[in-house]
Design an enzyme around this catalytic site. Structure first.
Site, PDB file in Angstrom:
ATOM      1  NE  ARG A  39      -0.327   3.744  14.049  1.00  0.00           N
ATOM      2  CZ  ARG A  39       0.646   3.019  14.605  1.00  0.00           C
ATOM      3  NH1 ARG A  39       1.423   3.533  15.546  1.00  0.00           N
ATOM      4  NH2 ARG A  39       0.867   1.782  14.205  1.00  0.00           N
TER       5      ARG A  39
ATOM      6  CE1 TYR B 110      -3.073   3.084   0.760  1.00  0.00           C
ATOM      7  CE2 TYR B 110      -1.928   3.269   2.856  1.00  0.00           C
ATOM      8  CZ  TYR B 110      -2.787   3.790   1.911  1.00  0.00           C
ATOM      9  OH  TYR B 110      -3.370   5.014   2.126  1.00  0.00           O
TER      10      TYR B 110
ATOM     11  N   GLY C 296       3.199  -5.524  11.145  1.00  0.00           N
ATOM     12  CA  GLY C 296       3.394  -4.306  10.348  1.00  0.00           C
ATOM     13  C   GLY C 296       3.061  -3.009  11.067  1.00  0.00           C
TER      14      GLY C 296
HETATM   15  N1  UFG Z   1      -5.800  -1.091  16.697  1.00  0.00           N
HETATM   16  C1  UFG Z   1      -6.212  -1.913  17.711  1.00  0.00           C
HETATM   17  N2  UFG Z   1      -7.402  -2.567  17.543  1.00  0.00           N
HETATM   18  C2  UFG Z   1      -8.176  -2.418  16.448  1.00  0.00           C
HETATM   19  C3  UFG Z   1      -7.738  -1.558  15.406  1.00  0.00           C
HETATM   20  C4  UFG Z   1      -6.517  -0.921  15.571  1.00  0.00           C
HETATM   21  O1  UFG Z   1      -5.539  -2.079  18.736  1.00  0.00           O
HETATM   22  O2  UFG Z   1      -9.257  -3.041  16.377  1.00  0.00           O
HETATM   23  C5  UFG Z   1      -4.516  -0.356  16.864  1.00  0.00           C
HETATM   24  C6  UFG Z   1      -3.507  -0.711  15.780  1.00  0.00           C
HETATM   25  O3  UFG Z   1      -2.769  -1.833  16.154  1.00  0.00           O
HETATM   26  C7  UFG Z   1      -2.685   0.581  15.712  1.00  0.00           C
HETATM   27  C8  UFG Z   1      -3.695   1.685  16.065  1.00  0.00           C
HETATM   28  O4  UFG Z   1      -4.775   1.023  16.722  1.00  0.00           O
HETATM   29  O5  UFG Z   1      -1.715   0.548  16.691  1.00  0.00           O
HETATM   30  C9  UFG Z   1      -4.228   2.410  14.872  1.00  0.00           C
HETATM   31  O6  UFG Z   1      -4.681   1.452  13.912  1.00  0.00           O
HETATM   32  P1  UFG Z   1      -5.569   1.829  12.642  1.00  0.00           P
HETATM   33  O7  UFG Z   1      -5.859   0.544  11.917  1.00  0.00           O
HETATM   34  O8  UFG Z   1      -6.721   2.667  13.068  1.00  0.00           O
HETATM   35  O9  UFG Z   1      -4.623   2.756  11.779  1.00  0.00           O
HETATM   36  P2  UFG Z   1      -3.135   2.478  11.222  1.00  0.00           P
HETATM   37  O10 UFG Z   1      -2.233   3.352  12.048  1.00  0.00           O
HETATM   38  O11 UFG Z   1      -2.795   1.065  11.144  1.00  0.00           O
HETATM   39  O12 UFG Z   1      -3.292   2.954   9.723  1.00  0.00           O
HETATM   40  C10 UFG Z   1      -3.392   4.276   9.314  1.00  0.00           C
HETATM   41  C11 UFG Z   1      -4.172   4.359   8.001  1.00  0.00           C
HETATM   42  C12 UFG Z   1      -3.438   3.630   6.911  1.00  0.00           C
HETATM   43  C13 UFG Z   1      -2.041   4.158   6.801  1.00  0.00           C
HETATM   44  C14 UFG Z   1      -1.356   4.125   8.153  1.00  0.00           C
HETATM   45  C15 UFG Z   1      -0.026   4.829   8.076  1.00  0.00           C
HETATM   46  O13 UFG Z   1      -5.453   3.830   8.168  1.00  0.00           O
HETATM   47  O14 UFG Z   1      -4.108   3.817   5.684  1.00  0.00           O
HETATM   48  O15 UFG Z   1      -2.113   4.801   9.131  1.00  0.00           O
HETATM   49  O16 UFG Z   1       0.880   4.087   8.776  1.00  0.00           O
HETATM   50  F1  UFG Z   1      -1.337   3.393   5.948  1.00  0.00           F
END
Ligand code: UFG
Length: 331
Positions: A227, A147, A290
């Site tokens: 985040r 991605y 990841g």
């Molecule tokens: N998390 C949980 N439980 C859940 C969902 C998420 O503990 O049910 C945690 C994840 O492990 C992470 C944090 O919450 O630590 C945030 O997760 P998200 O899935 O909400 O977002 P991400 O940081 O993984 O992803 C976002 C965007 C992506 C982008 C990324 C950049 O949605 O498109 O940031 O690194 F690629």
């Protein structure tokens, strides 16, 4: 007229709303594969004469040719893309084809039609595992999943298209986008939902659904990932500022869009508990592959060069996301 690709999606439709509210004319180009055409129906009803939808696919150059010949397009905001990190690992071909080939077709059509301005939704995922935080725009871009790789490839493609064909671009690198519009009409609506805040809130409404924290053994203040949660309304403001910047002759550039504040998963969860006043079922599981421990933006460049000011707090965003979930679950 502004062309918005992917204008059916969560961020795209919030941006369309903002453009229409600021008096612009908008045409949405979407294949309705992952977005929700309902928002288009709402815009068509409320902004008669200033909003149109062109159903088409970025992978069909003929659709793009017809679009650019039917509408007098001045600039493009390009959201249309697949955006699930895990899916991109399992099916990279889908991502390279749709995101990269699709964007190349779009840029070719822009070049052929003489349209020279594009705002592109890029991502913090282009940086990969952070070497330092907060992450500024000089941080190396070494994405760790397809991605992020596709979004970086597109950024590079945009540089070549600027040099050779004079198409200027602003690439906006989003951190974690959350919340809804003011009246909670356009919220996050993904299937399956993978994002943190909707997952926490959905567990309040769906029988047997339990929120899972992915990992509490990170090297952070409470062991969970940090985040940078930026409100979708603040985020779309930056797109309008980027358009103005290009209109005023600004050169190709790229900006982080984040608040510069980081919250842990547990802090977000506690804020959801406080905002909803509800006890939310939770369990702790292992790390999600990841996930970097900390992703926080240095947003000084967007603040100083685009005059962008993110105003909404995490609590504001959670309030609107909660109102949206209530609406979705008809409460
Ligand atoms: N998390 C949980 N439980 C859940 C969902 C998420 O503990 O049910 C945690 C994840 O492990 C992470 C944090 O919450 O630590 C945030 O997760 P998200 O899935 O909400 O977002 P991400 O940081 O993984 O992803 C976002 C965007 C992506 C982008 C990324 C950049 O949605 O498109 O940031 O690194 F690629």
């Amino acid at each position: 007229m502004i062309l918005v690709t992917g204008g059916d999606g969560y961020i795209g439709s919030n941006c369309v709303l903002k453009l229409l509210e600021s008096g612009k004319e908008v045409v949405v180009f979407d294949n309705h594969s992952t977005g929700h055409a309902e928002t288009g129906a709402f815009f068509a009803k409320n902004y008669v004469g200033r909003f149109s939808v062109f159903e088409g696919d970025l992978l069909e150059p003929g659709d793009l040719r017809a679009l650019f010949s039917d509408y007098d397009i001045d600039a493009v905001i390009h959201f249309a893309a697949f955006s699930q990190v895990a899916e991109s690992m399992a099916d990279p071909a889908k991502y390279w084809r749709n995101n990269v080939v699709g964007t190349m077709n779009l840029l070719d059509a822009m070049r052929d039609a003489g349209v020279g301005k594009i705002v592109f939704s890029s991502t913090a995922a282009t940086y990969g595992e952070p070497e330092y935080v907060p992450i500024d725009e000089k941080h190396p871009q070494r994405p760790i999943n397809p991605y992020g790789q596709t979004k970086l490839a597109i950024e590079q493609m945009m540089d070549s298209y600027d040099r050779a064909y004079g198409i200027r671009s602003v690439r906006l690198r989003y951190f974690n986008v959350v919340g809804t519009d003011q009246d909670a009409r356009i919220g996050e609506w993904h299937d399956p939902e993978t994002h943190l805040i909707p997952n926490i809130l959905k567990s309040l409404f769906e029988e047997g659904r339990e929120f899972t924290i992915f990992g509490d053994d990170y090297d952070t203040r409470d062991g969970t990932c940090i985040r940078d949660y930026v409100n979708v309304l603040d985020l779309v403001d930056a797109h309008l500022l980027a358009l103005e910047y290009l209109d005023e002759g600004g050169k190709t550039d790229f900006f982080n869009l984040g608040t510069a504040d980081g919250y842990t998963v547990k802090e977000v969860f506690e804020t959801c508990r406080r905002v909803t006043g509800k006890d939310i079922p939770v369990r702790i599981a292992g790390r999600r592959p990841g996930d970097p421990a900390v992703l926080v933006a240095d947003n000084l460049k967007a603040k100083t060069q685009l005059c962008w000011v993110p105003r909404r707090t995490l609590e504001n965003s959670i309030r609107s996301a909660y109102a949206w979930e209530k609406r979705m679950h008809k409460c």
